[in-house]
Scaffold this motif. Sequence first.
Motif, mmCIF file in Angstrom:
data_model
loop_
_atom_site.group_PDB
_atom_site.id
_atom_site.type_symbol
_atom_site.label_atom_id
_atom_site.label_comp_id
_atom_site.label_asym_id
_atom_site.label_seq_id
_atom_site.Cartn_x
_atom_site.Cartn_y
_atom_site.Cartn_z
ATOM 1 N N LYS A 1 -6.392 10.768 1.808
ATOM 2 C CA LYS A 1 -6.256 11.700 2.930
ATOM 3 C C LYS A 1 -7.603 11.951 3.608
ATOM 4 C CE LYS A 1 -2.196 14.284 1.215
ATOM 5 N NZ LYS A 1 -1.310 14.032 2.351
ATOM 6 N N GLN B 1 -8.918 8.967 5.637
ATOM 7 C CA GLN B 1 -8.233 8.860 6.927
ATOM 8 C C GLN B 1 -8.937 9.677 8.002
ATOM 9 O OE1 GLN B 1 -3.962 9.656 6.570
ATOM 10 N NE2 GLN B 1 -3.948 8.651 4.569
ATOM 11 N N GLU C 1 3.063 6.688 2.360
ATOM 12 C CA GLU C 1 1.960 7.299 3.099
ATOM 13 C C GLU C 1 1.079 6.234 3.713
ATOM 14 O OE1 GLU C 1 -1.669 10.525 2.616
ATOM 15 O OE2 GLU C 1 -0.038 10.468 1.155
ATOM 16 N N TYR D 1 0.356 5.822 7.750
ATOM 17 C CA TYR D 1 -0.992 5.798 8.304
ATOM 18 C C TYR D 1 -1.212 4.525 9.121
ATOM 19 C CZ TYR D 1 -6.036 5.493 8.714
ATOM 20 O OH TYR D 1 -7.312 5.361 9.214
ATOM 21 N N SER E 1 -5.485 1.301 2.363
ATOM 22 C CA SER E 1 -4.052 1.146 2.659
ATOM 23 C C SER E 1 -3.551 -0.214 2.196
ATOM 24 C CB SER E 1 -3.809 1.291 4.169
ATOM 25 O OG SER E 1 -4.200 2.548 4.647
#
Length: 429
Positions: A357, A360, A386, A390, A371
């Motif tokens: 998080k 990002q 998630e 993203y 990712s």
Amino acid sequence: MKLFNFSEPIEFEGLIPGTYNRWGNDALIFRINKGTGKLSTKYGTDKSGDTYGFLLLDNKPLINSYGEELYCPTCAKILSIGLGREQVDPSIVDTIKYSQELNNDLAYAFENVKPMLSILEDGYYLLTRIKMIPTDGDGNFFWNLSDSKKLYKATADVYYKFHISSGTPKFILPSQGVNCLNEERVNYYLDQIKNGKTMTGLAYYYEGFMSTLLDGHHRATAAYIENKSIDCLTIIKVTGFGFNQDKKLDKIYAGGEIYDLNLFSKPERIHGYLKKIFDSKRSKLTTNEVEQILKDCSNVWSHETIPTGYDFGKRNYPDYLSIAFSDMAGDVSDERVCEVMGRRDDDAEFELEMIYKILQLQAPDKAFELSKKIINDANWKVLIEEAFRYLASIDSTEVEDIFIKYLIDSEYDPKDICRKIADEYLNNR
């Protein structure tokens, strides 16, 4: 015989190095003895038994809060503007206005701010510098607090997947109504920002991730317009103390931090004075006092709107969850990522999610690479949705190739969220 003999009304106690504070700067701890108590937080109930909290300056409420959630650290608070700083004795306001000065030496700032500190109620406090974000914690202009009740999520600690992040002082509440906004002053500070000047303010920690701005509203407004932070000399009250398993005092609480008393040269003195202050129950208001405050507010309240001469739409600032997740994540280096991904336990799952998080927000290139690792590692399917969400926010041929490969390699499943995300992304290309 007196337990302690304090000769000075405002006395330096010690220095807390910035490594112990999530905001990264040193904090000076000091004691107030026989303060005037003109700036204080009080609680009480009205005749109906409803609970209220007030941040008071000269017995005038700057901020009002409502409900039993006042006593719940992970519950967001409902707030409204009080009478505002404009209703306070001008001499007190002047003490606040001229007390802060941007200077790198915290000890010098402490001496300079002493005239203002005398208005605090008795207790221990921290004085520190914090780069505040001029929003309400959700990206909105900080000066949007009105007489209408509003839920402020950033007033609470964050509880996420059985983990708690105590609030870090990072966002600001106003101490006066937006009708006090002066466009000429804002324009003056906008010119200063364009000339490279840092905006400063004086703040008093409120709760959760929020502090109340005592001085610097127009500087903070200019900072918001320019998407800048505001450097606030911040006062944080010590709100409690704790004991170890042997029932020996070993810690104090302030601003969402827990400090080991071994940091200080006279821990017994700190404990004794805090206990004396807390036992006095000075924060309790009578029902009649609560009713009078509410009556005073109702006599002057008028619904206010933010002036339209500027664009006060949302800016690109971190929100309170981003700050909380950053605190939870800790180290986000490549080495830490490798170490966490090499483990397979509940702690590792939570740690990697927090790291992801934050990357990002702070390092998109690294988030992109992580990712791909998540998607290609069968052990980390827990975060694959998630990762897909993203990636779907990025306009890239490489993302397109990743999604096409997933659709080809994976078996069709109507409940597969990742497939739906990939389909929608490709259909919109």
